[in-house]
Enzyme design. Structure first.
Site, PDB file in Angstrom:
ATOM      1  N   ILE A 208       0.844  -1.199   0.000  1.00 40.00           N
ATOM      2  CA  ILE A 208       0.000   0.000   0.000  1.00 40.00           C
ATOM      3  C   ILE A 208       0.878   1.247   0.000  1.00 40.00           C
ATOM      4  O   ILE A 208       1.665   1.480   0.923  1.00 40.00           O
ATOM      5  CB  ILE A 208      -0.943   0.021   1.240  1.00 40.00           C
ATOM      6  CG1 ILE A 208      -1.716  -1.310   1.375  1.00 40.00           C
ATOM      7  CG2 ILE A 208      -1.876   1.228   1.162  1.00 40.00           C
ATOM      8  CD1 ILE A 208      -2.592  -1.671   0.182  1.00 40.00           C
ATOM      9  N   LYS A 209       0.715   2.029  -1.053  1.00 45.73           N
ATOM     10  CA  LYS A 209       1.526   3.252  -1.203  1.00 45.73           C
ATOM     11  C   LYS A 209       0.737   4.418  -0.614  1.00 45.73           C
ATOM     12  O   LYS A 209      -0.404   4.682  -1.022  1.00 45.73           O
ATOM     13  CB  LYS A 209       1.821   3.470  -2.681  1.00 45.73           C
ATOM     14  CG  LYS A 209       3.076   4.256  -2.965  1.00 45.73           C
ATOM     15  CD  LYS A 209       3.421   4.149  -4.445  1.00 45.73           C
ATOM     16  CE  LYS A 209       4.580   5.038  -4.816  1.00 45.73           C
ATOM     17  NZ  LYS A 209       4.773   5.080  -6.270  1.00 45.73           N
ATOM     18  N   LEU A 210       1.358   5.078   0.355  1.00 46.80           N
ATOM     19  CA  LEU A 210       0.695   6.167   1.086  1.00 46.80           C
ATOM     20  C   LEU A 210       1.532   7.431   0.967  1.00 46.80           C
ATOM     21  O   LEU A 210       2.770   7.362   0.998  1.00 46.80           O
ATOM     22  CB  LEU A 210       0.618   5.815   2.574  1.00 46.80           C
ATOM     23  CG  LEU A 210      -0.131   4.540   2.975  1.00 46.80           C
ATOM     24  CD1 LEU A 210       0.270   4.122   4.387  1.00 46.80           C
ATOM     25  CD2 LEU A 210      -1.634   4.775   2.896  1.00 46.80           C
TER      26      LEU A 210
END
Ligand code: G3P
Length: 214
Positions: A82-84
């Site tokens: 998950i890229k945040l």
């Protein structure tokens, strides 16, 4: 050192993956938008080609929305990371996901302090954008050097993922300063093979072989 390909383009991923040295894929909303397919479908297609980490970025700007998106993205495949974004809400979501053993990649990192916050919140990867720092007259690679030193000082396991790579020298210098990963656009990956002396040498070998048959 791990190599990821920085693209949402299926043909580029297939071609580069065949070369054998691609360990994973990173995408971002701009790269996904170019492909004209929804993110979920695209990530699913990528996961059928590549057996390695695939970063998929959230669009929400609040932690609650990010976590809801993360839950859906994580369902696509076990390899999804998950890229945040490097924001306060991004950090809240990062901590919550780390606590659930969900892998995260903190993007848009432009300072060692930002990388330190991400590492403290258990991020799996931090993505310093070296090309964009070069664009504003700074030296992007110095940021990777600083982050390497900070992480090594305290034994943080968060991996440094050199991003916003524009040319082959960025790959070499990222490797020299100890970046764990480089995410590389197709054009730059393709250029890594090239050296004029390789072409010249091969040409001569083939000519000599042909002449020996006469
Ligand atoms: O995927 C994030 C990063 O690599 C983007 O690069 O070229 O848009 O600065 P760039």
């Amino acid at each position: 050192m791990e190599f990821f390909i920085d693209t949402g383009n299926i043909e580029e991923i297939k071609t580069a993956y065949e070369w054998g040295f691609i360990d994973g894929v990173t995408t971002n909303p701009s790269l996904v938008a170019k492909e004209g397919i929804g993110q979920e479908q695209l990530i699913k297609m990528i996961s059928e080609i590549v057996d390695g980490p695939i970063s998929a970025e959230v669009i929400s700007t609040d932690a609650k929305g990010m976590l809801a998106e993360a839950q859906e993205l994580a369902k696509i495949h076990d390899n999804v990371v998950i890229k945040l974004p490097m924001t306060k809400d991004g950090m809240i979501a990062c901590k919550a996901l780390s606590d659930q053993n969900v892998k995260t990649n903190i993007t848009l990192v432009f300072s060692a302090n930002q990388a330190l916050l991400a590492a403290k919140n258990g991020a799996t990867y931090v993505s310093p954008f070296i090309g964009r720092l070069d664009d504003i007259g700074q030296t992007g690679i110095h940021l990777i050097q600083e982050i390497r030193e900070v992480f090594d000082n305290y034994g943080y396991m968060t991996k440094i993922l050199a991003a916003s790579i524009r040319h082959t020298d960025h790959v070499k210098t990222s490797a020299l300063v100890g970046s764990d990963v480089a995410t590389i656009p197709f054009k730059v990956l393709n250029a890594l093979f090239n050296h004029p002396l390789t072409d010249k040498g091969l040409d001569q070998f083939l000519k000599d072989h042909q002449n020996s048959l006469k």
